[in-house]
Design a protein around this motif. Structure first.
Motif, mmCIF file in Angstrom:
data_model
loop_
_atom_site.group_PDB
_atom_site.id
_atom_site.type_symbol
_atom_site.label_atom_id
_atom_site.label_comp_id
_atom_site.label_asym_id
_atom_site.label_seq_id
_atom_site.Cartn_x
_atom_site.Cartn_y
_atom_site.Cartn_z
ATOM 1 N N THR A 281 0.823 -1.212 0.000
ATOM 2 C CA THR A 281 0.000 0.000 0.000
ATOM 3 C C THR A 281 0.852 1.256 0.000
ATOM 4 N N GLY A 282 2.162 1.102 0.182
ATOM 5 C CA GLY A 282 3.043 2.264 0.164
ATOM 6 C C GLY A 282 2.932 3.121 1.394
ATOM 7 N N SER A 283 2.976 2.503 2.559
ATOM 8 C CA SER A 283 2.894 3.224 3.838
ATOM 9 C C SER A 283 4.234 3.105 4.557
ATOM 10 N N PRO A 284 5.160 4.038 4.320
ATOM 11 C CA PRO A 284 6.494 3.926 4.929
ATOM 12 C C PRO A 284 6.533 4.453 6.355
ATOM 13 N N TRP A 285 5.633 3.947 7.173
ATOM 14 C CA TRP A 285 5.613 4.258 8.599
ATOM 15 C C TRP A 285 4.889 3.083 9.260
ATOM 16 N N GLY A 286 4.967 2.982 10.563
ATOM 17 C CA GLY A 286 4.299 1.883 11.245
ATOM 18 C C GLY A 286 5.097 1.424 12.443
ATOM 19 N N ARG A 287 4.489 0.488 13.193
ATOM 20 C CA ARG A 287 5.090 0.010 14.433
ATOM 21 C C ARG A 287 6.461 -0.605 14.203
ATOM 22 N N ASP A 288 6.624 -1.418 13.163
ATOM 23 C CA ASP A 288 7.912 -2.056 12.916
ATOM 24 C C ASP A 288 8.987 -1.019 12.606
ATOM 25 N N ILE A 289 8.633 0.029 11.854
ATOM 26 C CA ILE A 289 9.602 1.079 11.521
ATOM 27 C C ILE A 289 9.987 1.859 12.769
ATOM 28 N N ILE A 290 9.008 2.203 13.589
ATOM 29 C CA ILE A 290 9.283 2.962 14.810
ATOM 30 C C ILE A 290 10.221 2.198 15.730
ATOM 31 N N GLU A 291 9.927 0.930 15.943
ATOM 32 C CA GLU A 291 10.758 0.135 16.854
ATOM 33 C C GLU A 291 12.164 -0.059 16.286
ATOM 34 N N ALA A 292 12.246 -0.287 14.970
ATOM 35 C CA ALA A 292 13.556 -0.494 14.347
ATOM 36 C C ALA A 292 14.422 0.755 14.455
ATOM 37 N N MET A 293 13.857 1.910 14.119
ATOM 38 C CA MET A 293 14.628 3.150 14.183
ATOM 39 C C MET A 293 15.022 3.469 15.620
ATOM 40 N N SER A 294 14.169 3.116 16.565
ATOM 41 C CA SER A 294 14.464 3.385 17.974
ATOM 42 C C SER A 294 15.590 2.512 18.506
ATOM 43 N N MET A 295 15.933 1.467 17.745
ATOM 44 C CA MET A 295 17.055 0.619 18.119
ATOM 45 C C MET A 295 18.247 0.849 17.197
ATOM 46 N N GLY A 296 18.156 1.865 16.346
ATOM 47 C CA GLY A 296 19.281 2.212 15.497
ATOM 48 C C GLY A 296 19.410 1.393 14.241
ATOM 49 N N ARG A 297 18.264 1.001 13.673
ATOM 50 C CA ARG A 297 18.312 0.237 12.435
ATOM 51 C C ARG A 297 17.647 1.027 11.309
ATOM 52 N N PRO A 298 18.293 1.109 10.145
ATOM 53 C CA PRO A 298 17.669 1.762 8.993
ATOM 54 C C PRO A 298 16.578 0.875 8.423
ATOM 55 N N VAL A 299 15.761 1.440 7.549
ATOM 56 C CA VAL A 299 14.606 0.713 7.022
ATOM 57 C C VAL A 299 14.525 0.865 5.511
ATOM 58 N N ILE A 300 14.298 -0.254 4.821
ATOM 59 C CA ILE A 300 13.884 -0.235 3.420
ATOM 60 C C ILE A 300 12.375 -0.349 3.436
ATOM 61 N N ALA A 301 11.678 0.662 2.926
ATOM 62 C CA ALA A 301 10.217 0.654 2.981
ATOM 63 C C ALA A 301 9.630 1.004 1.629
ATOM 64 N N ALA A 302 8.464 0.424 1.339
ATOM 65 C CA ALA A 302 7.738 0.759 0.118
ATOM 66 C C ALA A 302 6.940 2.032 0.349
ATOM 67 N N GLY A 303 7.027 2.977 -0.572
ATOM 68 C CA GLY A 303 6.275 4.212 -0.447
ATOM 69 C C GLY A 303 7.064 5.406 -0.922
ATOM 70 N N THR A 304 6.443 6.562 -0.806
ATOM 71 C CA THR A 304 7.070 7.798 -1.288
ATOM 72 C C THR A 304 7.150 8.880 -0.221
ATOM 73 N N GLU A 305 6.462 8.705 0.897
ATOM 74 C CA GLU A 305 6.401 9.768 1.903
ATOM 75 C C GLU A 305 7.685 9.803 2.734
ATOM 76 N N GLU A 306 8.434 10.874 2.604
ATOM 77 C CA GLU A 306 9.728 10.994 3.271
ATOM 78 C C GLU A 306 9.584 11.688 4.627
ATOM 79 N N VAL A 307 8.885 11.028 5.546
ATOM 80 C CA VAL A 307 8.740 11.547 6.898
ATOM 81 C C VAL A 307 9.693 10.814 7.825
ATOM 82 N N PHE A 308 9.495 9.510 7.975
ATOM 83 C CA PHE A 308 10.397 8.703 8.788
ATOM 84 C C PHE A 308 11.611 8.257 7.970
ATOM 85 N N ILE A 309 11.341 7.769 6.760
ATOM 86 C CA ILE A 309 12.399 7.224 5.909
ATOM 87 C C ILE A 309 12.852 8.308 4.939
ATOM 88 N N LYS A 310 14.071 8.754 5.133
ATOM 89 C CA LYS A 310 14.673 9.747 4.250
ATOM 90 C C LYS A 310 15.755 9.021 3.442
#
Length: 373
Positions: A281-310
């Motif tokens: 669905t192209g939603s580059p945000w969510g619980r898994d992304i929040i927890e991963a970033m909070s532990m210092g892990r980058p994320v490959i995510a599907a989507g275009t919204e550059e809020v969490f994933i830059k």
């Protein structure tokens, strides 16, 4: 404050995990009770945790609000039938509601209960993006406008509908479960990618399997691995069986490892270098992304919204549903452990600013109560 929380489930998906974090915070200061449209799952610990907090959970199998969400079609007729079946028990819900000063709806599905308690202030946590193409969108929008007093949205897209309806709305990101804490990276080679979430078509894990198959030779040369968490080996879903079949037919067992669902996310994240969220669905945000970033892990995510994933800074964005684009990204990053570590540090810095529960939960509580944070 006596708060009745209505939710579609206490233990299914990211919305349930987010609710548990909020309940832990609110239970220390308010009298809480929870109504769930779906029964607690016996294989999950949520019900016991709520009981330990002194928060009763009551089952009321009412139908969901008849509106579909981005990536989730709601079977309206089925939900209507559930409401009809439960009508004799409406006085029971009304009795629970009368004991509350405020009803908090954890997402749109349980908002269908709002009409049963017309005189009590209602707050919506907008966790979903409503599909305007839903057959009943206009009537449901009027229903929401009529019943919701104020809203809190977990992102800008989620805020669009409440704001369009003229409902006072604040945007407050979901918080991590614990204050962000950087987990030391494993050795930079071989690179290990991780997927954390339900093995459901709406989450895109099969896209990850297909992408891995496409670039299997490159991943093997880099000795990279893809670890998918969220299965159930004892009772695999149809999608999990198809994923396993694809892995076996393509000889990917040396690259892809299917793991059962885990509630010990930190232990699993510690062993990987990068999280993959192939949500079609192209939603580059969510619980898994929040927890991963909070532990210092980058994320490959599907989507275009550059809020969490830059892109290139805290992770990478790929085109939704494009397994070839995801495959190319996996191939490049499988040889880029040092770059992943740098992006992980950037992701952690973002999480410290935006996902720290010490900062975020008081703001969320104030918004729910209608106070200035």
């Amino acid at each position: 404050m006596r708060i009745l929380i209505a939710t579609h489930s206490i233990d299914w998906g990211g919305s349930a995990r987010s609710l548990r974090i909020l309940v832990r915070h609110l239970a220390a200061r308010h009298e809480l009770s929870v109504v769930s449209l779906l029964p607690p799952r016996p294989d999950r610990p949520m019900a016991a945790e709520y009981a330990a907090l002194g928060v009763p959970v009551r089952l009321f199998e009412w139908g969901w609000l008849p509106i579909s969400y981005k990536g989730v079609a709601v079977p309206e007729r089925e939900q209507d039938e559930r409401c009809e079946t439960m009508r004799p028990r409406i006085p029971e819900f009304k009795a629970w509601a009368k004991q509350a000063d405020l009803i908090l709806f954890n997402g749109y599905p349980a908002l269908s209960l709002a009409a049963l308690a017309p005189d009590i202030p209602k707050v919506l946590i907008a966790r979903e993006v409503a599909e305007k193409s839903s057959p009943r969108f206009d009537s449901v929008a009027q229903f929401i406008r009529m019943h919701v007093t104020r809203a809190v949205a977990i992102g800008s897209q989620e805020a669009e509908l409440p704001e369009h309806l003229g409902i006072p709305c604040q945007i407050i990101f979901n918080t991590a479960e614990h204050p962000p804490r950087f987990l030391d990276f494993p050795p930079l080679a071989p690179v290990r990618f991780g997927y954390f979430g339900q093995l459901a078509a709406s989450k895109g894990p099969m896209d990850l399997v297909r992408a891995t198959a496409t670039v299997a030779p490159a991943l093997r040369r880099a000795h990279a691995g893809v670890h998918i968490y969220g299965g159930n080996a004892a009772n695999p879903s149809p999608l999990q069986r198809r994923m396993q079949g694809t892995i076996e037919r393509n000889g990917l067992g040396d690259i892809i490892v299917l793991h059962d669902w885990t509630d010990n996310v930190e232990e699993a994240v510690r062993s990987v270098h990068c999280i993959v969220r192939p949500d079609p669905t192209g939603s580059p945000w969510g619980r898994d992304i929040i927890e991963a970033m909070s532990m210092g892990r980058p994320v490959i995510a599907a989507g275009t919204e550059e809020v969490f994933i830059k892109p290139g800074k805290t992770g990478w964005l790929v085109r939704p549903g494009d397994s070839a684009h995801l495959a190319a990204t996996l191939s490049v990053l499988s040889r880029s452990g040092m770059e992943l570590e740098k992006m992980g540090q950037n992701a952690f810095a973002f999480a410290q600013e935006h996902f720290d529960p010490v900062k975020t939960l008081p703001k969320l509580e104030a918004a729910i109560l209608g106070e200035k944070g």
